[in-house]
Write a protein that holds these residues in place. Structure first.
Motif, PDB file in Angstrom:
ATOM      1  N   VAL A  24      26.224 -14.534   9.892  1.00  0.00           N
ATOM      2  CA  VAL A  24      26.758 -14.911  11.207  1.00  0.00           C
ATOM      3  C   VAL A  24      27.475 -16.258  11.107  1.00  0.00           C
ATOM      4  O   VAL A  24      28.595 -16.413  11.609  1.00  0.00           O
ATOM      5  CB  VAL A  24      25.632 -14.953  12.266  1.00  0.00           C
ATOM      6  CG1 VAL A  24      26.101 -15.607  13.549  1.00  0.00           C
ATOM      7  CG2 VAL A  24      25.115 -13.550  12.544  1.00  0.00           C
ATOM      8  N   PHE A  25      26.848 -17.234  10.454  1.00  0.00           N
ATOM      9  CA  PHE A  25      27.491 -18.544  10.272  1.00  0.00           C
ATOM     10  C   PHE A  25      28.810 -18.406   9.518  1.00  0.00           C
ATOM     11  O   PHE A  25      29.811 -19.019   9.877  1.00  0.00           O
ATOM     12  CB  PHE A  25      26.583 -19.508   9.504  1.00  0.00           C
ATOM     13  CG  PHE A  25      25.474 -20.107  10.321  1.00  0.00           C
ATOM     14  CD1 PHE A  25      25.518 -20.154  11.699  1.00  0.00           C
ATOM     15  CD2 PHE A  25      24.368 -20.640   9.689  1.00  0.00           C
ATOM     16  CE1 PHE A  25      24.494 -20.718  12.444  1.00  0.00           C
ATOM     17  CE2 PHE A  25      23.332 -21.213  10.419  1.00  0.00           C
ATOM     18  CZ  PHE A  25      23.403 -21.243  11.794  1.00  0.00           C
ATOM     19  N   TYR A  26      28.809 -17.606   8.465  1.00  0.00           N
ATOM     20  CA  TYR A  26      30.018 -17.432   7.667  1.00  0.00           C
ATOM     21  C   TYR A  26      31.144 -16.840   8.516  1.00  0.00           C
ATOM     22  O   TYR A  26      32.287 -17.296   8.459  1.00  0.00           O
ATOM     23  CB  TYR A  26      29.745 -16.540   6.453  1.00  0.00           C
ATOM     24  CG  TYR A  26      30.973 -16.331   5.606  1.00  0.00           C
ATOM     25  CD1 TYR A  26      31.395 -17.314   4.726  1.00  0.00           C
ATOM     26  CD2 TYR A  26      31.722 -15.166   5.707  1.00  0.00           C
ATOM     27  CE1 TYR A  26      32.533 -17.140   3.961  1.00  0.00           C
ATOM     28  CE2 TYR A  26      32.861 -14.980   4.952  1.00  0.00           C
ATOM     29  CZ  TYR A  26      33.265 -15.974   4.074  1.00  0.00           C
ATOM     30  OH  TYR A  26      34.398 -15.800   3.332  1.00  0.00           O
ATOM     31  N   ALA A  27      30.825 -15.831   9.305  1.00  0.00           N
ATOM     32  CA  ALA A  27      31.846 -15.207  10.153  1.00  0.00           C
ATOM     33  C   ALA A  27      32.381 -16.198  11.181  1.00  0.00           C
ATOM     34  O   ALA A  27      33.593 -16.261  11.423  1.00  0.00           O
ATOM     35  CB  ALA A  27      31.268 -13.983  10.855  1.00  0.00           C
ATOM     36  N   ILE A  28      31.499 -16.978  11.765  1.00  0.00           N
ATOM     37  CA  ILE A  28      31.924 -17.962  12.761  1.00  0.00           C
ATOM     38  C   ILE A  28      32.847 -18.998  12.128  1.00  0.00           C
ATOM     39  O   ILE A  28      33.900 -19.329  12.676  1.00  0.00           O
ATOM     40  CB  ILE A  28      30.698 -18.644  13.405  1.00  0.00           C
ATOM     41  CG1 ILE A  28      29.972 -17.657  14.317  1.00  0.00           C
ATOM     42  CG2 ILE A  28      31.104 -19.890  14.183  1.00  0.00           C
ATOM     43  CD1 ILE A  28      28.631 -18.150  14.812  1.00  0.00           C
ATOM     44  N   LEU A  29      32.470 -19.487  10.960  1.00  0.00           N
ATOM     45  CA  LEU A  29      33.257 -20.543  10.321  1.00  0.00           C
ATOM     46  C   LEU A  29      34.542 -20.024   9.684  1.00  0.00           C
ATOM     47  O   LEU A  29      35.578 -20.683   9.748  1.00  0.00           O
ATOM     48  CB  LEU A  29      32.406 -21.265   9.280  1.00  0.00           C
ATOM     49  CG  LEU A  29      31.215 -22.033   9.848  1.00  0.00           C
ATOM     50  CD1 LEU A  29      30.353 -22.575   8.724  1.00  0.00           C
ATOM     51  CD2 LEU A  29      31.673 -23.147  10.762  1.00  0.00           C
ATOM     52  N   LYS A  45      36.255 -17.139  10.388  1.00  0.00           N
ATOM     53  CA  LYS A  45      37.181 -16.491  11.318  1.00  0.00           C
ATOM     54  C   LYS A  45      37.485 -17.343  12.536  1.00  0.00           C
ATOM     55  O   LYS A  45      38.386 -17.017  13.307  1.00  0.00           O
ATOM     56  CB  LYS A  45      36.610 -15.144  11.767  1.00  0.00           C
ATOM     57  CG  LYS A  45      36.465 -14.162  10.629  1.00  0.00           C
ATOM     58  CD  LYS A  45      35.847 -12.869  11.096  1.00  0.00           C
ATOM     59  CE  LYS A  45      35.652 -11.931   9.913  1.00  0.00           C
ATOM     60  NZ  LYS A  45      35.010 -10.689  10.331  1.00  0.00           N
ATOM     61  N   VAL A  56      35.656 -17.741  15.230  1.00  0.00           N
ATOM     62  CA  VAL A  56      35.287 -17.062  16.472  1.00  0.00           C
ATOM     63  C   VAL A  56      34.003 -17.672  17.024  1.00  0.00           C
ATOM     64  O   VAL A  56      33.271 -18.365  16.324  1.00  0.00           O
ATOM     65  CB  VAL A  56      35.088 -15.544  16.248  1.00  0.00           C
ATOM     66  CG1 VAL A  56      36.386 -14.897  15.820  1.00  0.00           C
ATOM     67  CG2 VAL A  56      34.007 -15.276  15.223  1.00  0.00           C
ATOM     68  N   ASP A  57      33.739 -17.402  18.285  1.00  0.00           N
ATOM     69  CA  ASP A  57      32.498 -17.850  18.908  1.00  0.00           C
ATOM     70  C   ASP A  57      31.391 -16.839  18.629  1.00  0.00           C
ATOM     71  O   ASP A  57      31.650 -15.661  18.382  1.00  0.00           O
ATOM     72  CB  ASP A  57      32.679 -17.989  20.421  1.00  0.00           C
ATOM     73  CG  ASP A  57      33.610 -19.135  20.786  1.00  0.00           C
ATOM     74  OD1 ASP A  57      33.707 -20.089  19.989  1.00  0.00           O
ATOM     75  OD2 ASP A  57      34.233 -19.063  21.855  1.00  0.00           O
ATOM     76  N   TYR A  58      30.160 -17.323  18.710  1.00  0.00           N
ATOM     77  CA  TYR A  58      29.006 -16.440  18.538  1.00  0.00           C
ATOM     78  C   TYR A  58      28.970 -15.447  19.690  1.00  0.00           C
ATOM     79  O   TYR A  58      29.071 -15.818  20.856  1.00  0.00           O
ATOM     80  CB  TYR A  58      27.715 -17.257  18.508  1.00  0.00           C
ATOM     81  CG  TYR A  58      26.465 -16.415  18.537  1.00  0.00           C
ATOM     82  CD1 TYR A  58      26.103 -15.657  17.438  1.00  0.00           C
ATOM     83  CD2 TYR A  58      25.661 -16.368  19.663  1.00  0.00           C
ATOM     84  CE1 TYR A  58      24.959 -14.878  17.452  1.00  0.00           C
ATOM     85  CE2 TYR A  58      24.516 -15.599  19.688  1.00  0.00           C
ATOM     86  CZ  TYR A  58      24.174 -14.852  18.580  1.00  0.00           C
ATOM     87  OH  TYR A  58      23.052 -14.079  18.608  1.00  0.00           O
ATOM     88  N   SER A  59      28.832 -14.183  19.353  1.00  0.00           N
ATOM     89  CA  SER A  59      28.773 -13.136  20.362  1.00  0.00           C
ATOM     90  C   SER A  59      27.532 -12.278  20.129  1.00  0.00           C
ATOM     91  O   SER A  59      27.497 -11.479  19.190  1.00  0.00           O
ATOM     92  CB  SER A  59      30.024 -12.263  20.292  1.00  0.00           C
ATOM     93  OG  SER A  59      29.877 -11.139  21.116  1.00  0.00           O
ATOM     94  N   LYS A 109      28.342  -8.545  20.028  1.00  0.00           N
ATOM     95  CA  LYS A 109      28.952  -8.083  18.781  1.00  0.00           C
ATOM     96  C   LYS A 109      27.887  -7.936  17.696  1.00  0.00           C
ATOM     97  O   LYS A 109      27.860  -6.942  16.978  1.00  0.00           O
ATOM     98  CB  LYS A 109      30.029  -9.063  18.326  1.00  0.00           C
ATOM     99  CG  LYS A 109      30.544  -8.808  16.933  1.00  0.00           C
ATOM    100  CD  LYS A 109      31.973  -8.410  16.928  1.00  0.00           C
ATOM    101  CE  LYS A 109      32.545  -8.284  15.538  1.00  0.00           C
ATOM    102  NZ  LYS A 109      32.118  -7.109  14.826  1.00  0.00           N
TER     103      LYS A 109
END
Length: 72
Positions: free
Chosen positions: A44-49, A51, A53-56, A59
């Motif tokens: 989740v951290f990797y995707a946020i950083l 991409k 994007v905000d935490y969802s 999703k």
């Protein structure tokens, strides 16, 4: 351990932990579930950083539901 604090505060991770402990096929013990959720948190951290994007929560839980349906 940070994951224990997250389990106390974050309902999505708490639900995933409960699912890991109570799943019918191959249930995990508490420590195995915590380690698995640490890996999920890193993803989740990797995707946020990466991409931006905000935490969802929707999703994250939606991705879990898709994988459960695909396995069935």
């Amino acid at each position: 351990m940070a994951m224990i604090a997250i389990l106390g505060k974050n309902p999505e991770f708490r639900e995933l932990h409960h699912r890991n402990l109570t799943r019918e096929k191959n249930p995990l013990n508490k420590m195995q579930s915590i380690v698995a959720l640490c890996g999920k948190l890193i993803r989740v951290f990797y995707a946020i950083l990466s991409k931006g994007v905000d935490y969802s929560p929707e999703k994250m839980m939606g991705d879990i539901q898709k994988s459960v349906k695909a396995a069935a």
